[in-house]
Design a protein around this motif. Structure first.
Motif, PDB file in Angstrom:
ATOM      1  N   ASP A  89       1.565 -20.211  29.989  1.00  0.00           N
ATOM      2  CA  ASP A  89       2.511 -20.355  31.105  1.00  0.00           C
ATOM      3  C   ASP A  89       3.339 -21.625  30.968  1.00  0.00           C
ATOM      4  OD1 ASP A  89       1.492 -18.025  32.171  1.00  0.00           O
ATOM      5  OD2 ASP A  89       0.178 -19.037  33.609  1.00  0.00           O
ATOM      6  N   VAL A  90       2.672 -22.731  30.670  1.00  0.00           N
ATOM      7  CA  VAL A  90       3.365 -24.022  30.592  1.00  0.00           C
ATOM      8  C   VAL A  90       4.353 -24.053  29.444  1.00  0.00           C
ATOM      9  CG1 VAL A  90       3.054 -26.481  30.093  1.00  0.00           C
ATOM     10  CG2 VAL A  90       1.556 -25.339  31.750  1.00  0.00           C
ATOM     11  N   TRP A  91       3.924 -23.653  28.251  1.00  0.00           N
ATOM     12  CA  TRP A  91       4.814 -23.749  27.100  1.00  0.00           C
ATOM     13  C   TRP A  91       5.927 -22.703  27.120  1.00  0.00           C
ATOM     14  CZ3 TRP A  91       5.295 -28.108  25.106  1.00  0.00           C
ATOM     15  CH2 TRP A  91       4.215 -28.979  24.998  1.00  0.00           C
ATOM     16  N   SER A  92       5.669 -21.569  27.728  1.00  0.00           N
ATOM     17  CA  SER A  92       6.752 -20.585  27.883  1.00  0.00           C
ATOM     18  C   SER A  92       7.861 -21.152  28.752  1.00  0.00           C
ATOM     19  CB  SER A  92       6.206 -19.287  28.502  1.00  0.00           C
ATOM     20  OG  SER A  92       5.350 -18.623  27.607  1.00  0.00           O
ATOM     21  N   GLU A  93       7.471 -21.842  29.821  1.00  0.00           N
ATOM     22  CA  GLU A  93       8.450 -22.448  30.718  1.00  0.00           C
ATOM     23  C   GLU A  93       9.196 -23.593  30.046  1.00  0.00           C
ATOM     24  OE1 GLU A  93       8.577 -24.948  34.953  1.00  0.00           O
ATOM     25  OE2 GLU A  93       6.786 -23.808  34.397  1.00  0.00           O
ATOM     26  N   LEU A  94       8.474 -24.462  29.345  1.00  0.00           N
ATOM     27  CA  LEU A  94       9.121 -25.605  28.709  1.00  0.00           C
ATOM     28  C   LEU A  94      10.051 -25.172  27.581  1.00  0.00           C
ATOM     29  CD1 LEU A  94       6.167 -28.170  28.615  1.00  0.00           C
ATOM     30  CD2 LEU A  94       8.185 -28.202  30.096  1.00  0.00           C
ATOM     31  N   PHE A  95       9.657 -24.160  26.828  1.00  0.00           N
ATOM     32  CA  PHE A  95      10.539 -23.646  25.771  1.00  0.00           C
ATOM     33  C   PHE A  95      11.788 -23.009  26.380  1.00  0.00           C
ATOM     34  CE2 PHE A  95       8.710 -23.263  21.326  1.00  0.00           C
ATOM     35  CZ  PHE A  95       7.851 -24.348  21.477  1.00  0.00           C
ATOM     36  N   ALA A  96      11.614 -22.263  27.453  1.00  0.00           N
ATOM     37  CA  ALA A  96      12.750 -21.608  28.100  1.00  0.00           C
ATOM     38  C   ALA A  96      13.758 -22.624  28.605  1.00  0.00           C
ATOM     39  CB  ALA A  96      12.259 -20.730  29.248  1.00  0.00           C
ATOM     40  N   GLN A  97      13.277 -23.760  29.075  1.00  0.00           N
ATOM     41  CA  GLN A  97      14.174 -24.819  29.560  1.00  0.00           C
ATOM     42  C   GLN A  97      15.065 -25.341  28.443  1.00  0.00           C
ATOM     43  OE1 GLN A  97      11.627 -27.785  31.333  1.00  0.00           O
ATOM     44  NE2 GLN A  97      11.063 -26.478  33.061  1.00  0.00           N
ATOM     45  N   GLN A  98      14.625 -25.187  27.189  1.00  0.00           N
ATOM     46  CA  GLN A  98      15.417 -25.643  26.047  1.00  0.00           C
ATOM     47  C   GLN A  98      16.122 -24.486  25.345  1.00  0.00           C
ATOM     48  OE1 GLN A  98      13.716 -28.599  23.448  1.00  0.00           O
ATOM     49  NE2 GLN A  98      12.107 -29.102  24.895  1.00  0.00           N
TER      50      GLN A  98
END
Length: 285
Positions: A89-98
């Motif tokens: 969940d966390v890394w999917s969100e952080l990657f999407a932000q970039q």
């Protein structure tokens, strides 16, 4: 850590009881020697292929009676599945932000030994990430090792272990692992080790980034942060080498000192962003 009753990941592959083929053995003798030889690669994954190359290769997993897990193992398997889901969940969100897409890794549970794209490993290697197949490998007996041998108890200490290995997966997706491999081919061992340390400290930082977001989701309990910092300190190169031989050899460090590992995890925890984790260009580790 608050984890009971929460979503577990579907990306868990249970190979416990299947065996790992050749029953790989590290050069160096009995279990005490094995742990001391391998422990400098603990929580790594970056150069795990070098260590696994010393294991017997070949052979395939063999069938047998279904693995009979204890109630404690069942609970721990559920726990690591929940932690893995949180990292997704966390890394999917952080990657999407970039503007990037995060591809989930698979976590393999095994017992005794296991085959991976990086070679055949025994549980003495400890948890590792193999970039060749994008999988994390964990023998749950390591949880006891973490508590007893490394004096790092607590569920969030184990969560740190998982988050560190996921950090190596993040590095693979971002291309950092490939850059490190290029250094391996061109530099002397001493010079390469310096980059390997920076690589491992970055994975510690990324584990801290995940912990920051876990805190933001109100998942951390009192003492959890201290548990993670204790685990990070326990696997510092200087601590490991002093325990093994009574002194440390800085030129042979591959993961960083206990202080460095704690510092970079804590930096990630305070930052919560990928941007602050450029360990390769900083002048102060």
């Amino acid at each position: 850590m608050k984890w009971q009753g929460r979503r577990g990941s579907s990306n868990v592959e249970d190979r416990r009881g299947s065996g790992g083929g050749g029953g790989g053995k590290l050069i160096g003798g009995g279990i005490g020697g094995i742990i001391l030889v391998v422990v400098v690669t603990l929580l790594s994954g970056g150069n795990v292929g070098d260590i696994l190359g010393n294991l017997t290769s070949g052979g395939t997993a063999t069938g047998g009676a279904p693995y009979q897990e204890s109630a404690e193992e069942q609970e721990l398997a559920q726990f690591v599945s929940v932690v893995l889901a949180d990292t997704e969940d966390v890394w999917s969100e952080l990657f999407a932000q970039q503007g990037l897409t995060y591809t989930d890794p698979t976590l393999v549970l095994y017992s005794g030994s296991v085959n991976s794209a990086c070679g055949t490993a025994s549980s003495a290697v400890g948890p590792f990430y193999c970039p060749g197949d994008s999988k994390l490998y964990i023998d749950l007996s390591f949880y006891d090792e973490l508590q007893q041998r490394f004096q790092a108890p607590g569920d969030f200490a184990m969560a740190y272990v998982i988050a560190h290995e996921v950090g190596h997966h993040v590095q693979t997706l971002l291309g950092t692992t490939k850059q490190l491999d290029a250094y391996r081919r061109t530099l002397s061992e001493t010079e390469y080790n310096k980059y390997q340390v920076r690589f491992e400290l970055q994975a510690d930082y990324l584990a801290g980034v995940w912990a920051n977001h876990a805190q933001g989701m109100n998942l951390l309990e009192e003492g959890d942060l201290e548990e993670a910092l204790t685990a990070a300190s326990a696997v510092g190169d200087d601590t490991i080498q002093k325990q093994a031989q009574g002194y440390a050899v800085p030129d042979s460090f591959t993961h960083g000192t206990s202080e460095q590992r704690k510092r970079w995890f804590y930096k990630g925890f305070n930052s919560g962003t990928i941007a602050g984790g450029d360990t390769f260009n900083t002048t102060e580790l």
